[in-house]
Motif scaffolding. Structure first.
Motif, short mmCIF file in Angstrom:
data_model
loop_
_atom_site.label_atom_id
_atom_site.label_comp_id
_atom_site.label_asym_id
_atom_site.label_seq_id
_atom_site.Cartn_x
_atom_site.Cartn_y
_atom_site.Cartn_z
N PHE A 147 8.33 1.13 -8.60
CA PHE A 147 7.64 2.11 -8.60
C PHE A 147 6.15 2.18 -8.55
CE2 PHE A 147 7.61 -0.86 -12.11
CZ PHE A 147 5.15 -1.17 -12.31
N GLY A 148 5.29 3.70 -8.18
CA GLY A 148 4.38 3.89 -7.76
C GLY A 148 2.96 3.88 -8.84
N ALA A 149 2.30 3.71 -8.18
CA ALA A 149 0.96 3.12 -9.08
C ALA A 149 -0.40 3.61 -8.54
CB ALA A 149 0.60 1.95 -9.80
N GLY A 150 -1.90 2.82 -9.40
CA GLY A 150 -2.78 2.54 -8.83
C GLY A 150 -3.80 2.52 -9.13
N MET A 151 -5.10 2.77 -8.87
CA MET A 151 -6.12 2.54 -9.70
C MET A 151 -6.34 4.44 -9.68
SD MET A 151 -7.14 -0.41 -10.54
CE MET A 151 -9.13 -0.53 -11.44
N PRO A 193 0.99 -0.85 -0.66
CA PRO A 193 -0.30 0.10 0.07
C PRO A 193 1.24 0.95 0.21
CG PRO A 193 -0.06 -1.22 1.84
CD PRO A 193 0.45 -1.71 1.02
N SER A 194 0.02 2.26 -0.75
CA SER A 194 1.06 3.58 -0.95
C SER A 194 0.74 4.12 -0.68
CB SER A 194 1.96 3.61 -1.72
OG SER A 194 2.91 4.80 -1.76
N TYR A 195 0.62 5.78 -1.13
CA TYR A 195 -0.28 7.15 -1.12
C TYR A 195 -0.24 7.92 -2.22
CZ TYR A 195 -2.76 11.07 -0.49
OH TYR A 195 -3.97 12.30 -0.74
N PHE A 196 -1.18 8.13 -3.38
CA PHE A 196 -0.75 8.61 -4.27
C PHE A 196 -2.64 10.06 -4.58
CE2 PHE A 196 2.09 5.70 -5.62
CZ PHE A 196 2.94 6.57 -5.69
N PRO A 197 -2.31 11.00 -4.04
CA PRO A 197 -3.52 11.45 -4.59
C PRO A 197 -4.29 11.14 -5.20
CG PRO A 197 -1.83 13.18 -3.93
CD PRO A 197 -0.84 12.39 -4.26
N PHE A 198 -3.77 10.88 -6.79
CA PHE A 198 -5.09 10.99 -7.35
C PHE A 198 -4.80 9.31 -8.66
CE2 PHE A 198 -0.23 9.64 -9.62
CZ PHE A 198 0.10 10.99 -9.00
N THR A 199 -4.62 8.43 -7.64
CA THR A 199 -5.04 7.18 -7.42
C THR A 199 -5.41 6.84 -6.32
OG1 THR A 199 -2.65 6.37 -6.57
CG2 THR A 199 -3.35 6.36 -9.27
N GLU A 200 -6.51 5.79 -6.20
CA GLU A 200 -7.18 4.78 -5.21
C GLU A 200 -7.65 3.23 -5.33
OE1 GLU A 200 -7.38 5.98 -1.85
OE2 GLU A 200 -8.35 4.75 -1.10
#
Ligand code: PHE
Length: 385
Positions: free
Chosen positions: A328-332, A285-292
């Motif tokens: 690298f970072g990623a997400g929905m 789990p990580s955090y980016f404001p534009f993926t969740e």
């Protein structure tokens, strides 16, 4: 003592007492004869030919230049046309004889060297022109593009100078949001207020390729499957793993039925294609404001086979014994982002990722200092032809 030129061409026609057509033509005939004698006395090689050329038609002190200077220019106006015409004839004669001799010498040389009709020796080694090669970063871009293109993504590129709206706000990063601190970047100096045509918003060097998610979705309706290779900038102090300029490949897939499984499956496919089928992937789990939700992808260390121990014992120097390496970072895609591009968040879903290329290249090719990518040292570049 300077040389005193006593030859006839150093004197004027008046000095020589030539005042009519016959006398003038006689003077020119003597010059022509002198020239012909010169040619037959010494014109047997290229350097003799060159000496003759300088002596007769050299710009500054060739015989013809002197005739122009001393005979033609000061001549009485009624004689000038006669002198001019005779001079032109002499000049044409000199030039054509010299040219003829040059050709004869060339033909002679070619014949003696046995070079055949065209003067070409096809058995000589060719001229080798070293061609450059792509920079390693460009090569890695290409590798990544090939992998994603093969599964239906297209490649798009975007501006390196961005507005805060695309770099932050539309990616769900409002002003004063703390994540902006990580992306402290270079703002461009604003044009003076007096400039009415100037853009009203400040401009900055993009901190990531994510603004192209917004620009792409603004332009097209779903389905969207793009990757975005490009340069990004941050105010990082240079060291072995940081640089104020580096490279990313952004990825974005949005459609009506994209699931978290599609997301991890795609990433896993890419990582295995890039590092080899033996590697394993995991996400945290990580955090980016534009993926969740947001994740951080790791790959099992390709150097120690994910064991954490080096071949000769002791812990692996690449993953420092951890067995995993952060990739690298990623997400929905966060539904809030769809609001900025007029997509219906209830109907579409998708995923995004941002791969740091320099880091990936360093890992794959065992490079331990990011700075070498920017130093243009050919000893480094030549290792990746
Ligand atoms: N833009 C993020 C960064 O530069 C990476 C990222 C891209 C994360 C897309 C999630 C989705 O750190």
């Amino acid at each position: 003592m300077p040389n005193v030129d006593n030859s006839t061409t150093a004197k004027t026609l008046a000095d020589l007492g030539a005042g009519n057509l016959t006398e003038i033509n006689l003077l020119f005939r003597v010059q022509r004869k002198d020239f012909d004698l010169d040619v037959s006395a010494s014109c047997s090689d290229f350097s003799a030919l060159e000496n003759l050329r300088v002596k007769w038609i050299g710009r500054r002190s060739g015989v013809l230049a002197k005739i122009t200077e001393n005979w033609l220019k000061p001549a009485a106006s009624e004689l000038r046309p006669i002198v001019g015409q005779a001079l032109n004839e002499l000049k044409a004669h000199v030039e054509s004889v010299l040219e003829e001799r040059r050709r004869a010498l060339e033909a002679d040389f070619v014949a003696r060297a046995g070079l055949g009709k065209e003067g070409l020796d096809l058995s000589l080694p060719g001229v080798i022109r070293p061609i450059g090669s792509h920079h390693l970063i460009r090569q890695v871009f290409q590798e990544i593009e090939d992998i994603f293109v093969s599964i239906g993504f297209s490649v798009v590129e975007g501006p390196e100078i961005e507005t805060p709206y695309y770099n932050f706000e539309a990616l769900n990063i409002p002003e004063f949001h703390p994540v902006r601190d990580d992306m402290d970047t270079f703002y461009l100096e604003l044009p003076p207020l007096s400039d009415k045509n100037a853009a009203k918003t400040p401009l900055l060097l993009r901190t990531h390729t994510s603004p192209m998610q917004i620009r792409t979705m603004e332009k097209q309706k779903p389905p969207v499957r793009v990757i975005v290779p490009g340069k990004v900038y941050r105010r990082d102090n240079p060291d072995a793993t940081h640089s104020f300029i580096f490279h990313q490949v952004e990825g974005l897939a949005v459609d009506t039925d994209i699931t978290f499984c599609d997301f991890t499956g795609t990433i896993e496919y890419f990582v295995k294609q890039f590092f080899g089928s033996g590697v394993k992937t995991r996400f945290r789990p990580s955090y980016f404001p534009f993926t969740e939700p947001s994740v951080e992808f790791d790959v099992s260390c390709p150097f120690c086979g994910g064991s954490g121990t080096a071949a000769g014992g002791g812990s692996c120097s690449k993953c420092k014994g951890a067995a995993w390496i952060e990739l690298f970072g990623a997400g929905m895609v966060d539904p809030a982002v769809y609001g900025f591009v007029n997509y219906d968040a209830k109907k579409v879903s998708g995923f995004a990722f941002g791969i740091g290329i320099d880091r990936l290249a360093m890992l794959k090719y065992g490079i331990d200092d990011i700075q070498v990518f920017f130093q243009n040292d050919v000893r480094f570049l030549r290792q990746f032809p």
